[in-house]
Scaffold this motif. Sequence first.
Motif, PDB file in Angstrom:
ATOM      1  N   CYS A  56      47.787  50.851  38.080  1.00  0.00           N
ATOM      2  CA  CYS A  56      49.120  50.264  37.904  1.00  0.00           C
ATOM      3  C   CYS A  56      50.228  51.289  38.131  1.00  0.00           C
ATOM      4  N   HIS A  57      49.888  52.480  38.579  1.00  0.00           N
ATOM      5  CA  HIS A  57      50.873  53.535  38.854  1.00  0.00           C
ATOM      6  C   HIS A  57      51.782  53.803  37.656  1.00  0.00           C
ATOM      7  N   GLY A  58      51.180  53.781  36.459  1.00  0.00           N
ATOM      8  CA  GLY A  58      51.920  54.117  35.245  1.00  0.00           C
ATOM      9  C   GLY A  58      52.700  52.972  34.617  1.00  0.00           C
ATOM     10  N   SER A  59      52.533  51.765  35.119  1.00  0.00           N
ATOM     11  CA  SER A  59      53.262  50.618  34.565  1.00  0.00           C
ATOM     12  C   SER A  59      52.520  50.052  33.357  1.00  0.00           C
ATOM     13  N   GLU A  60      53.181  50.093  32.205  1.00  0.00           N
ATOM     14  CA  GLU A  60      52.577  49.534  31.002  1.00  0.00           C
ATOM     15  C   GLU A  60      52.430  48.019  31.118  1.00  0.00           C
ATOM     16  N   TYR A  61      53.428  47.359  31.644  1.00  0.00           N
ATOM     17  CA  TYR A  61      53.369  45.900  31.785  1.00  0.00           C
ATOM     18  C   TYR A  61      52.148  45.510  32.617  1.00  0.00           C
ATOM     19  N   CYS A  62      51.945  46.176  33.729  1.00  0.00           N
ATOM     20  CA  CYS A  62      50.788  45.909  34.595  1.00  0.00           C
ATOM     21  C   CYS A  62      49.482  46.172  33.841  1.00  0.00           C
ATOM     22  N   LEU A  63      49.418  47.292  33.112  1.00  0.00           N
ATOM     23  CA  LEU A  63      48.217  47.613  32.330  1.00  0.00           C
ATOM     24  C   LEU A  63      47.918  46.481  31.349  1.00  0.00           C
ATOM     25  N   PHE A  64      48.940  46.030  30.625  1.00  0.00           N
ATOM     26  CA  PHE A  64      48.735  44.962  29.644  1.00  0.00           C
ATOM     27  C   PHE A  64      48.264  43.673  30.316  1.00  0.00           C
ATOM     28  N   ALA A  65      48.866  43.338  31.429  1.00  0.00           N
ATOM     29  CA  ALA A  65      48.489  42.108  32.133  1.00  0.00           C
ATOM     30  C   ALA A  65      47.042  42.184  32.616  1.00  0.00           C
ATOM     31  N   ARG A  66      46.650  43.312  33.153  1.00  0.00           N
ATOM     32  CA  ARG A  66      45.276  43.461  33.645  1.00  0.00           C
ATOM     33  C   ARG A  66      44.266  43.570  32.499  1.00  0.00           C
ATOM     34  N   TRP A  67      44.725  43.988  31.332  1.00  0.00           N
ATOM     35  CA  TRP A  67      43.828  44.093  30.175  1.00  0.00           C
ATOM     36  C   TRP A  67      43.276  42.723  29.814  1.00  0.00           C
ATOM     37  N   ASN A  68      44.072  41.702  30.059  1.00  0.00           N
ATOM     38  CA  ASN A  68      43.728  40.386  29.535  1.00  0.00           C
ATOM     39  C   ASN A  68      43.699  39.293  30.605  1.00  0.00           C
ATOM     40  N   GLY A  69      43.099  39.582  31.756  1.00  0.00           N
ATOM     41  CA  GLY A  69      42.880  38.516  32.724  1.00  0.00           C
ATOM     42  C   GLY A  69      43.923  38.393  33.801  1.00  0.00           C
ATOM     43  N   THR A  70      44.170  37.155  34.213  1.00  0.00           N
ATOM     44  CA  THR A  70      45.073  36.897  35.330  1.00  0.00           C
ATOM     45  C   THR A  70      45.967  35.699  35.019  1.00  0.00           C
ATOM     46  N   GLY A  71      46.941  35.501  35.886  1.00  0.00           N
ATOM     47  CA  GLY A  71      47.783  34.324  35.791  1.00  0.00           C
ATOM     48  C   GLY A  71      48.797  34.363  34.664  1.00  0.00           C
ATOM     49  N   LYS A  72      49.229  33.176  34.266  1.00  0.00           N
ATOM     50  CA  LYS A  72      50.258  33.039  33.237  1.00  0.00           C
ATOM     51  C   LYS A  72      49.813  33.634  31.903  1.00  0.00           C
ATOM     52  N   ALA A  73      48.555  33.438  31.539  1.00  0.00           N
ATOM     53  CA  ALA A  73      48.062  33.987  30.262  1.00  0.00           C
ATOM     54  C   ALA A  73      48.189  35.510  30.254  1.00  0.00           C
ATOM     55  N   ALA A  74      47.899  36.149  31.377  1.00  0.00           N
ATOM     56  CA  ALA A  74      48.012  37.611  31.464  1.00  0.00           C
ATOM     57  C   ALA A  74      49.470  38.049  31.355  1.00  0.00           C
ATOM     58  N   ARG A  75      50.360  37.320  31.988  1.00  0.00           N
ATOM     59  CA  ARG A  75      51.789  37.650  31.905  1.00  0.00           C
ATOM     60  C   ARG A  75      52.310  37.458  30.480  1.00  0.00           C
ATOM     61  N   ASP A  76      51.895  36.384  29.833  1.00  0.00           N
ATOM     62  CA  ASP A  76      52.303  36.141  28.444  1.00  0.00           C
ATOM     63  C   ASP A  76      51.774  37.248  27.529  1.00  0.00           C
ATOM     64  N   TYR A  77      50.523  37.635  27.756  1.00  0.00           N
ATOM     65  CA  TYR A  77      49.921  38.717  26.974  1.00  0.00           C
ATOM     66  C   TYR A  77      50.717  40.009  27.172  1.00  0.00           C
ATOM     67  N   ALA A  78      51.024  40.324  28.431  1.00  0.00           N
ATOM     68  CA  ALA A  78      51.753  41.563  28.727  1.00  0.00           C
ATOM     69  C   ALA A  78      53.123  41.563  28.054  1.00  0.00           C
ATOM     70  N   THR A  79      53.802  40.449  28.093  1.00  0.00           N
ATOM     71  CA  THR A  79      55.118  40.342  27.460  1.00  0.00           C
ATOM     72  C   THR A  79      55.001  40.569  25.946  1.00  0.00           C
ATOM     73  N   ALA A  80      53.998  39.970  25.333  1.00  0.00           N
ATOM     74  CA  ALA A  80      53.794  40.141  23.885  1.00  0.00           C
ATOM     75  C   ALA A  80      53.417  41.586  23.552  1.00  0.00           C
ATOM     76  N   ALA A  81      52.560  42.198  24.347  1.00  0.00           N
ATOM     77  CA  ALA A  81      52.143  43.583  24.096  1.00  0.00           C
ATOM     78  C   ALA A  81      53.322  44.542  24.257  1.00  0.00           C
ATOM     79  N   MET A  82      54.199  44.263  25.218  1.00  0.00           N
ATOM     80  CA  MET A  82      55.373  45.125  25.429  1.00  0.00           C
ATOM     81  C   MET A  82      56.253  45.168  24.168  1.00  0.00           C
ATOM     82  N   LYS A  83      56.308  44.079  23.442  1.00  0.00           N
ATOM     83  CA  LYS A  83      57.118  44.027  22.221  1.00  0.00           C
ATOM     84  C   LYS A  83      56.579  44.957  21.136  1.00  0.00           C
ATOM     85  N   TRP A  84      55.287  45.257  21.177  1.00  0.00           N
ATOM     86  CA  TRP A  84      54.684  46.136  20.162  1.00  0.00           C
ATOM     87  C   TRP A  84      55.050  47.603  20.390  1.00  0.00           C
TER      88      TRP A  84
END
Length: 175
Positions: free
Chosen positions: A143-171
């Motif tokens: 992800c070239h150092g992108s936390e959002y990308c790391l979070f999204a890839r941690w938890n799958g693909t698609g909308k669920a991954a984007r939602d997960y990444a958004t929630a993880a970024m808040k932490w």
Amino acid sequence: MKRIAFVFALMVLLVVGGSELADATRDRGREETPTLRLIEKIGRERGAPRKLITAVKSIACKESSCGRNPVATREKSRVWARLAKKIAKNKHEEEALRHSYGATQLSGVYTKLEYGIDPAELFDDEVNIPIAFDKAERLFRKCHGSEYCLFARWNGTGKAARDYATAAMKWRERV
């Protein structure tokens, strides 16, 4: 005279307790658990950048309330189901492989395939967290150092991954 004593007592309080008061004010709202302290320790030992340590802490908070609730979660993926069936010795092991475990919710089936570790061992933070760092480091590079990308890839693909990444970024601000 009482006024002078009061001012003197206030000055002593500020000098002696001022740094503790500043620390308490600065840390208000920050999460602190044994799991997060262990993530910090392991990250420092590995020489991980601060951004990666914070990302792993954020994942633990999103996945298990910062390590307070590391329950096994059954995954619905058909790919996981096929892999679990393929490598399991019996139905009990197959079912165990179809779950995610521990503070960072590592996949039972992929951890078994990549590390040879039985799913039950993933409840141990001393086992779970180093593996989580391995996975996070690989994703962080991809992800070239992108936390959002790391979070999204941690938890799958698609909308669920984007939602997960958004929630993880808040932490991030709380860890």
